[in-house]
Design an enzyme around this catalytic site. Structure first.
Site, short mmCIF file in Angstrom:
data_model
loop_
_atom_site.label_atom_id
_atom_site.label_comp_id
_atom_site.label_asym_id
_atom_site.label_seq_id
_atom_site.Cartn_x
_atom_site.Cartn_y
_atom_site.Cartn_z
N ASP A 13 44.09 36.84 36.97
CA ASP A 13 42.72 37.75 37.46
C ASP A 13 41.78 37.33 38.30
OD1 ASP A 13 41.97 40.33 38.64
OD2 ASP A 13 41.23 40.83 36.91
N ASP A 15 38.17 39.04 40.14
CA ASP A 15 37.50 40.05 39.23
C ASP A 15 37.11 40.14 37.94
OD1 ASP A 15 36.52 40.41 42.27
OD2 ASP A 15 37.30 42.36 42.42
N ASP A 209 40.73 40.05 32.37
CA ASP A 209 39.37 40.35 31.73
C ASP A 209 39.67 41.71 30.75
OD1 ASP A 209 39.52 41.38 34.09
OD2 ASP A 209 37.48 42.61 33.52
#
Length: 259
Positions: A13, A15, A209
């Site tokens: 990922d 961000d 995240d």
């Protein structure tokens, strides 16, 4: 956890993993540099459909990342590919920005508000009430409802912003029609990414995240999953979910020596 084969390909990922609040996560540029030097296949993934891969490449370059344009995979690209497979050469009414409209044009779709096959909702900086009203009426008239991603909010320097998932809920409430979400946590996003780099799920790891999108998506696609603590989900929050990542680490910097 069962024993897995060595990781040969990486999905990560963007961000919260590589970038946080407009700044590179410490060690993330070095992680990408090590990946590139290793020759291993990888993709940077994002549910954000606003930007084209070229836009994102430029953004990452300014922050010290060396990521080729072809190594960026967005929910917009996955959505366009899905529609091209489902109904080649179709028509769509699109609410979104260049990342989505460019991807739709690239697969041969015609963008139209005249009896379109689909209404396609993506991210945009300024959702228009007029456009949302048009989408509601087209869906009522029979258009199929597709949304790039289910994220209810997105990050910004000022705080959370309403995202595609929130607007999709508004349209669903008005029409009684639920959209089909292509982006994470739909494992289709992972499978399309794997196909793009010709990777296999048994030898691929997903770094994210968020437990509810990145980790869930990777898990359902059969990948090794790595939760980093530089974004949304904390270690304590991760323990509350009925599923677990393969492992939890501080940041991607902890993976550099594994590449």
């Amino acid at each position: 956890m069962r024993d897995r084969k060595p990781v040969e390909s990486w999905l990560t990922d963007m961000d919260g993993v590589l970038v946080h609040e407009g700044q590179p996560v410490p060690g993330a540029p070095e992680f990408i540099s090590r990946l590139r030097g290793s020759g291993k296949r990888f993709l940077v993934l994002t549910n954000n459909s606003i930007y084209t891969p070229r836009d994102l490449q430029a953004r990452l370059t300014r922050m010290g990342f060396d990521v080729p344009e072809e190594s960026i995979w967005t929910a917009a690209l996955a959505t366009a590919q899905f529609l091209a497979d489902q109904r080649p050469g179709g028509t769509a009414y699109v609410i979104g920005e260049a990342g989505l409209t460019t991807a739709m044009h690239a697969v041969g779709y015609i963008l139209s508000d005249f009896s379109p096959d689909y209404v396609v909702l993506g991210e945009t900086r300024t959702y228009s009430f007029e456009a949302i009203t048009k989408a509601v009426r087209l869906i009522d008239a029979g258009a199929r409802f597709i949304c790039t991603n289910p994220d209810p909010t997105g990050p910004s320097a000022e705080g959370a912003l309403p995202a595609a998932g929130s607007v999709a809920a508004m349209i669903s409430k008005a029409t009684g029609v639920e959209p089909y979400f292509v982006g994470k946590p739909n494992p289709m996003m992972m499978r399309s990414a794997l196909n793009t780099i010709e990777a296999h799920s048994e030898t691929t790891a997903m770094i994210g995240d968020r437990m509810d999108t990145d980790i869930l998506c990777g898990l359902e696609a059969g990948l090794e999953t790595v939760l980093v603590l530089t974004g949304i989900s904390s270690r304590a929050e991760a323990e509350r979910y009925p599923y677990r990542p393969s492992r939890i680490i501080g940041s991607v910097a902890d993976l550099i020596d594994e590449i």
